[in-house]
Design a protein around this motif. Structure first.
Motif, PDB file in Angstrom:
ATOM      1  N   LYS A  69      18.104 -12.409 -26.496  1.00 49.24           N
ATOM      2  CA  LYS A  69      17.590 -11.055 -26.743  1.00 49.24           C
ATOM      3  C   LYS A  69      16.867 -10.985 -28.085  1.00 49.24           C
ATOM      4  O   LYS A  69      15.787 -10.403 -28.198  1.00 49.24           O
ATOM      5  N   SER A 102      14.272 -12.523 -19.969  1.00 48.19           N
ATOM      6  CA  SER A 102      13.293 -11.546 -19.483  1.00 48.19           C
ATOM      7  C   SER A 102      13.802 -10.136 -19.703  1.00 48.19           C
ATOM      8  O   SER A 102      14.983  -9.868 -19.485  1.00 48.19           O
ATOM      9  N   TYR A 103      12.881  -9.263 -20.067  1.00 49.72           N
ATOM     10  CA  TYR A 103      13.223  -7.866 -20.240  1.00 49.72           C
ATOM     11  C   TYR A 103      12.087  -7.008 -19.713  1.00 49.72           C
ATOM     12  O   TYR A 103      10.969  -7.076 -20.207  1.00 49.72           O
ATOM     13  N   GLN A 104      12.396  -6.213 -18.688  1.00 53.17           N
ATOM     14  CA  GLN A 104      11.396  -5.374 -18.044  1.00 53.17           C
ATOM     15  C   GLN A 104      10.815  -4.349 -18.984  1.00 53.17           C
ATOM     16  O   GLN A 104       9.654  -3.976 -18.865  1.00 53.17           O
ATOM     17  N   SER A 105      11.606  -3.860 -19.905  1.00 54.98           N
ATOM     18  CA  SER A 105      11.142  -2.785 -20.782  1.00 54.98           C
ATOM     19  C   SER A 105      10.811  -3.291 -22.184  1.00 54.98           C
ATOM     20  O   SER A 105      10.928  -2.565 -23.151  1.00 54.98           O
ATOM     21  N   SER A 106      10.380  -4.535 -22.290  1.00 55.24           N
ATOM     22  CA  SER A 106       9.991  -5.073 -23.586  1.00 55.24           C
ATOM     23  C   SER A 106       8.830  -4.255 -24.144  1.00 55.24           C
ATOM     24  O   SER A 106       8.049  -3.682 -23.399  1.00 55.24           O
ATOM     25  N   SER A 112       8.723 -12.269 -20.839  1.00 52.53           N
ATOM     26  CA  SER A 112       9.701 -13.339 -20.630  1.00 52.53           C
ATOM     27  C   SER A 112       9.393 -14.468 -21.590  1.00 52.53           C
ATOM     28  O   SER A 112       8.245 -14.654 -21.980  1.00 52.53           O
ATOM     29  N   HIS A 133      13.477 -11.755 -12.555  1.00 48.38           N
ATOM     30  CA  HIS A 133      14.160 -10.714 -13.331  1.00 48.38           C
ATOM     31  C   HIS A 133      13.213  -9.555 -13.649  1.00 48.38           C
ATOM     32  O   HIS A 133      13.612  -8.390 -13.594  1.00 48.38           O
TER      33      HIS A 133
END
Length: 187
Positions: A69, A102-106, A112, A133
């Motif tokens: 993260k 991976s973070y969708q709301s980056s 990713s 993801h």
């Protein structure tokens, strides 16, 4: 089949000003993306490299790199929105049990990072997993005490941890196709 745009950042690491040689290149990214698209074609989803940038080295201590993260937060902070998914290709990371993060709301874009695995098939598979993801797919956990169930799931792309799976279930395909990411970029 509409294509989802990716901005690729080849991001070498450095520690205390000493840069490590990058393992990824734009050519190896293209090769790995062929593997990615070979997996996601089952869902009628394709990805295309909008831009491939060899980024400035990220100076971060080796013992801080395995906090996925934190690492992804630092990587994404360095770039502006450009209407594409940001993919950060980094060298192998000691003690990181996953292929990446991976973070969708980056912020600024879905993002990713994928670490280097020394061969195209493994690099592409890890990258395809991370994109899964971003399309809202969760990890598949296997209960190995149930042999028949374990045998059926072992080849799934979203199996947690280091695996070689490339399969997608009908439910996963439907979920990916209905994800906000696919709707945003592929209509």
């Amino acid at each position: 089949m509409p294509s989802i745009p990716l901005t690729i950042y080849i991001t070498p690491f450095a520690e205390k000003g000493v840069t490590e040689a990058a393992k990824w290149s734009c050519d190896s990214a293209k090769d790995a993306l062929d593997v990615v698209n070979g997996i996601w074609v089952k869902a009628n989803v394709a990805f295309v490299i909008k831009d491939c940038i060899v980024d400035t080295p990220l100076d971060i201590a080796k013992d801080s790199r395995n906090d996925d993260k934190r690492l992804l937060g630092v990587l994404t902070y360095r770039h502006s929105e450009d209407q594409s998914i940001h993919i950060y290709l980094v060298n192998s990371i000691e003690n990181l049990n996953a292929g990446g993060g991976s973070y969708q709301s980056s912020d600024p874009e879905p993002a990713s990072f994928v670490q280097w695995y020394y061969n195209t098939a493994a690099n592409g598979r890890a990258w395809a997993h991370e994109l899964g993801h971003l399309m809202t797919l969760d990890h598949v956990k296997i209960d190995y005490t149930k042999e028949r169930e374990a045998a059926a799931l072992r080849g799934n792309l979203m199996v947690e941890g280091l695996s070689t799976g490339r399969d997608l279930s009908a439910r996963q395909i439907a979920q990916a196709k209905g994800s906000a990411l696919v709707k945003r970029f592929a209509g």
